[in-house]
Design a protein around this motif. Structure first.
Motif, mmCIF file in Angstrom:
data_model
loop_
_atom_site.group_PDB
_atom_site.id
_atom_site.type_symbol
_atom_site.label_atom_id
_atom_site.label_comp_id
_atom_site.label_asym_id
_atom_site.label_seq_id
_atom_site.Cartn_x
_atom_site.Cartn_y
_atom_site.Cartn_z
ATOM 1 N N ARG A 9 -1.810 -2.434 -7.149
ATOM 2 C CA ARG A 9 -3.139 -2.547 -6.536
ATOM 3 C C ARG A 9 -3.633 -3.986 -6.618
ATOM 4 O O ARG A 9 -4.225 -4.501 -5.670
ATOM 5 C CB ARG A 9 -4.124 -1.614 -7.252
ATOM 6 C CG ARG A 9 -3.949 -0.188 -6.786
ATOM 7 C CD ARG A 9 -5.232 0.630 -6.989
ATOM 8 N NE ARG A 9 -5.008 1.984 -6.502
ATOM 9 C CZ ARG A 9 -5.064 3.064 -7.279
ATOM 10 N NH1 ARG A 9 -5.361 2.963 -8.558
ATOM 11 N NH2 ARG A 9 -4.841 4.252 -6.764
ATOM 12 N N ASP A 36 -1.844 -5.989 -4.143
ATOM 13 C CA ASP A 36 -2.432 -5.643 -2.851
ATOM 14 C C ASP A 36 -3.675 -6.462 -2.541
ATOM 15 O O ASP A 36 -3.805 -7.043 -1.468
ATOM 16 C CB ASP A 36 -2.842 -4.164 -2.891
ATOM 17 C CG ASP A 36 -2.044 -3.355 -1.888
ATOM 18 O OD1 ASP A 36 -0.972 -3.842 -1.494
ATOM 19 O OD2 ASP A 36 -2.498 -2.271 -1.531
ATOM 20 N N SER A 66 0.831 -1.194 0.000
ATOM 21 C CA SER A 66 0.000 0.000 0.000
ATOM 22 C C SER A 66 0.865 1.243 0.000
ATOM 23 O O SER A 66 0.556 2.211 -0.685
ATOM 24 C CB SER A 66 -0.912 0.017 1.226
ATOM 25 O OG SER A 66 -1.756 -1.087 1.182
ATOM 26 N N ALA A 126 2.231 1.764 -3.412
ATOM 27 C CA ALA A 126 1.189 2.340 -4.253
ATOM 28 C C ALA A 126 1.019 3.824 -3.935
ATOM 29 O O ALA A 126 0.812 4.642 -4.825
ATOM 30 C CB ALA A 126 -0.123 1.596 -4.040
#
Ligand SMILES: [Zn+2]
Length: 287
Positions: A146, A149, A115, A118
């Motif tokens: 993503r 993730d 995260s 990102a």
């Protein structure tokens, strides 16, 4: 008319009881069992389960804490009534694991790493002085991150909510790896019993100690430390058991052999996990 204090036939299986019988010869139920259940009877039963010095759940936990190797060795040599069944023990612990994991979610803090990656890419995108081509490149990368993730989060969620499945597969697998190493000495079923005792006990420790601590340590450096201690404990405990069960020598060589036996099982399982999770994540990103 009967001269005994018990019925003429076993209440469990109807087998005929002799006056001197203390237990049914067919099924083992005590001869003096009463058909009607009373509150004093239930009270007696509960006290029995909790305090019984032999063969109880808590007696097994104590034995696996103080003398794990000896306990399992005795079980393998035929002392089955002395100890609580490893499989009943294991399934009770599985129930506890599923419950505490749903409360503490100890494995759900990993996906912060990606995260933040990102997040960095998003910041880059917000900059004004980058070309359209570069923007697209970053966008693509961001999209990929993503996806990773989401998949990592899903894998961790699976670990938390389906720990029973993970443990249900890992136990026979680890037993199989160690069985291959010592196939001349123990049956696969014996290895399965050993690893079931070990995994049952270690997961009980997770329930009581590690899950609550990991919950409290989320987002701190202690989290990784706890994971490491838990892993180390698995390796050491398994080694202690095998050292005794397989009568390894009380020398450096003997301890090393025990440690390597333990490592072989755990490493084998870790490799399988890493491969499966990596394939799962790669599949989600590439397709
Ligand atoms: Zn019977």
């Amino acid at each position: 008319m009967s001269h005994t204090h018990h019925p003429d036939n076993c209440l469990n299986c109807s087998h005929h009881l002799e006056p001197q019988d203390k237990f049914c010869a067919e099924c083992g139920q005590p001869a003096n069992t009463h058909a009607r259940i009373t509150l004093p009877h239930i009270g007696h039963e509960i006290v029995h389960v909790v305090t019984h010095a032999d063969k109880g759940f808590f007696y097994l936990i104590k034995a696996l804490t103080l003398q794990p190797g000896l306990t399992i060795k005795e079980y393998l040599s035929g002392k089955h009534k002395k100890y609580y069944s490893p499989f009943s023990f294991f399934f009770i612990v599985l129930g506890l694991v599923v419950f505490t994991n749903s409360v503490f979610k100890p494995y759900e803090s990993f996906n912060q790493m990606n995260s933040s990656a990102a997040g960095a890419s998003t910041q880059l995108l917000a900059k004004k002085n980058i070309s359209e081509a570069e923007k697209q490149k970053i966008s693509k990368k961001l999209e990929k991150l993503r996806k990773i993730d989401v998949r990592v989060a899903k894998a961790m969620h699976f670990m938390n909510t389906r720990t029973n499945i993970v443990l249900g597969i890992s136990t026979p697998f680890i037993a199989f790896v160690i069985f291959l190493l010592y196939y001349k000495r123990l049956f696969y079923a014996e290895q399965l019993s050993i690893v079931t005792f070990i995994n049952g006990y270690l997961n009980l420790l997770s329930v009581v100690i590690f899950s609550p601590l990991m919950y409290l340590a989320k987002g701190t450096p202690w989290y990784g430390m706890l994971l490491f201690i838990m892993m180390l404990m698995h390796i050491v405990y398994t080694a202690i058991v095998y050292h005794r069960v397989l009568d390894m020598r009380y020398s450096f060589g003997g301890y090393l052999k025990a440690a390597l036996t333990s490592l072989a099982g755990i490493t084998g399982w870790t490799i399988v996990c890493v491969i499966v999770v990596t394939l799962y994540i790669a599949w989600g990103v590439l397709y």
